[in-house]
Design a protein around this motif. Structure first.
Motif, PDB file in Angstrom:
ATOM      1  N   GLY A 327       0.790  -1.224   0.000  1.00 36.53           N
ATOM      2  CA  GLY A 327       0.000   0.000   0.000  1.00 36.53           C
ATOM      3  C   GLY A 327       0.820   1.270   0.000  1.00 36.53           C
ATOM      4  O   GLY A 327       0.245   2.363   0.132  1.00 36.53           O
ATOM      5  N   ASP A 328       2.130   1.210  -0.168  1.00 31.96           N
ATOM      6  CA  ASP A 328       2.958   2.422  -0.190  1.00 31.96           C
ATOM      7  C   ASP A 328       2.535   3.320  -1.348  1.00 31.96           C
ATOM      8  O   ASP A 328       2.357   2.845  -2.483  1.00 31.96           O
ATOM      9  N   PRO A 329       2.381   4.625  -1.115  1.00 35.76           N
ATOM     10  CA  PRO A 329       1.906   5.531  -2.177  1.00 35.76           C
ATOM     11  C   PRO A 329       2.806   5.546  -3.413  1.00 35.76           C
ATOM     12  O   PRO A 329       2.315   5.681  -4.540  1.00 35.76           O
ATOM     13  N   ASP A 330       4.106   5.410  -3.223  1.00 38.30           N
ATOM     14  CA  ASP A 330       4.992   5.507  -4.379  1.00 38.30           C
ATOM     15  C   ASP A 330       4.951   4.251  -5.258  1.00 38.30           C
ATOM     16  O   ASP A 330       5.609   4.198  -6.294  1.00 38.30           O
ATOM     17  N   ARG A 331       4.191   3.246  -4.855  1.00 32.41           N
ATOM     18  CA  ARG A 331       4.096   2.033  -5.664  1.00 32.41           C
ATOM     19  C   ARG A 331       2.863   2.018  -6.570  1.00 32.41           C
ATOM     20  O   ARG A 331       2.682   1.085  -7.332  1.00 32.41           O
TER      21      ARG A 331
END
Length: 461
Positions: A327-331
């Protein structure tokens, strides 16, 4: 313990008293019904009437369903995938080295001349939103019109159902009234014969008549009592039939608030004979079926035209080797597209052509049925008119016969009481009166039923 036992006994007594009085109230509950009240109750409570009303509601839902087809269709999909054995790409060993891939197969050792590279990460997820909007589709507009036509058809079906319920309710109500009148008449005859029997027994005890005369009157009395029992049973059965017809619980007791005199009017019967008639709902029904068949024909014909739709999709995707970093935004990465779709029918093996042929044949069938229906309606009106005319004529004759038979019975009874007539003449006169009364009520019932049939034929129920 004694106090507890006494409380239980008091509670039991109170329950029994409550049950008894409730039963008395229910037993004494009598519903008064006029003809108009019976019809109104039937239109609200008869099962077929309720279902006809529900069909109208269903048709409204069909209109909304067809209208919704032309509105934007929006769908969203959320996916989460765990690649247990990720898909692989197999390359020559040189190519693998050039792109920096490994040479180990996750499941087994790989030959030296190839490189096996995993083609996906362990975890993948995506969120997709798609929108589609119809721009042109000929079937859509025809479908909207067909749905409205279907609603009008269900309205006519409801009207036809209500007419059938009114017809059946009137006939059931008249049956109860006739049986009620017959019961009262037989009861009056019983009183009359009982008085005659009492007089005859008195004359027999004084030696003025023979034992045979007493026996004749007793036979007549027994026959009348048997007839009274039959008429009483017929009245109860006809009440149950009426309650079932109008949708009333059979455990309720009903009492008709009208008599034959309130309903039967010779002038009203005769006025129906000159009535030309009005619209029949059956014709409206077949006309709407014709409209639906023609719309179906148009729908199959318009299938040859292309249809156009616009569409668009927006997607967010992500992937990770470990679940906790998914769930990391940069992914998260976005992708989207939009476009137009033109669907052009070219050849379907003549399927639409055969459908069009079937529609045209169905339209011809419905036109034939309409012509046949109109002819039958005219025949029904003619036959019902003749039947009512004959029923009125018969009723007048039987009413006169009844009055004459009553006059003969009264005169014969007076002669017998004055000693110038025989007991046999009185019994025969009573039998003739009973037959005349039975014929009169039979003719009256036939006239009332003929009236209802003519009202149905004229479309004025």
């Amino acid at each position: 313990m004694k106090a507890m036992s006494k409380m239980i006994q008091v509670g039991l007594v109170l329950s029994l008293i409550t049950f008894f009085f409730n039963g008395q109230v229910q037993a004494q509950e009598v519903v008064q019904l006029t003809l108009e009240e019976s019809i109104k109750y039937a239109l609200e409570n008869n099962v077929e009437a309720k279902n006809a009303q529900l069909e109208v509601l269903i048709s409204k839902g069909v209109i909304g369903e067809n209208r919704a087809t032309g509105l934007p269709q929006i769908n969203s999909t959320l996916e989460l995938t765990k690649n247990i054995q990720p898909p692989l790409i197999i390359l020559p060993a040189e190519a693998g080295g050039a792109i920096g891939g490994g040479g180990d197969d996750p499941g087994m050792g790989s030959p030296d001349d190839i490189t096996v590279i995993p083609f996906a990460v362990n975890y993948q997820s995506s969120l997709t939103v798609s929108v589609e909007q119809m721009i042109f589709n000929g079937s859509y507009f025809i479908g909207l019109k067909a749905a409205k036509t279907l609603k009008a058809l269900t309205e006519f079906d409801k009207e036809k159902t209500e007419a059938d319920i009114i017809e059946a309710t009137k006939k059931a109500y008249f049956t109860v009234l006739i049986n009620k009148e017959r019961k009262e008449l037989v009861s009056a005859n019983l009183i009359r014969i009982k008085e005659l029997l009492k007089e005859t027994e008195a004359l027999y005890s004084e030696g003025f008549v023979e034992k045979l005369d007493v026996s004749r009157v007793k036979v007549q009395l027994n026959n009348l009592q048997s007839e009274f029992d039959k008429v009483e049973a017929a009245e109860e059965i006809s009440k149950q039939v009426l309650k079932v017809q109008i949708g009333m619980p059979v455990n309720l007791e009903i009492d008709l608030g009208q008599s034959i005199a309130d309903i039967h009017s010779l002038s009203e019967l005769e006025s129906l004979l000159s009535n030309p008639g009005y619209r029949r709902v059956e014709v409206d029904q077949i006309n709407k079926n014709l409209d639906l068949a023609k719309l179906d024909l148009k729908n199959n014909q318009i299938q040859y035209m292309p249809d156009i739709a616009a569409f668009g999709t927006f997607q967010r995707v992500t992937g990770a080797q470990r679940f906790n970093t998914l769930g990391d935004p940069d992914r998260w990465f976005s992708s989207s597209f939009a476009g137009l779709r033109l669907n052009i029918p070219i050849f379907d093996g003549l399927r639409k052509s055969y459908k069009v042929q079937q529609n045209r044949v169905q339209i011809r069938q419905l036109e034939n049925q309409k012509h046949y229906l109109e002819e039958n309606i005219e025949l029904e009106r003619y036959q019902s008119n003749i039947t009512l005319r004959n029923a009125i004529r018969t009723l007048n004759v039987q009413e006169e016969n009844r009055e004459l038979a009553l006059e003969v019975f009264e005169m014969t009874k007076i002669k017998y009481q004055e000693g110038v007539g025989s007991n046999l003449e009185v019994v025969e006169a009573d039998s003739a009166l009973k037959e005349a009364e039975t014929n009169y009520f039979s003719a009256l019932y036939d006239a009332l039923i003929a009236k209802v049939d003519l009202e149905k034929a004229l479309g004025i129920l």
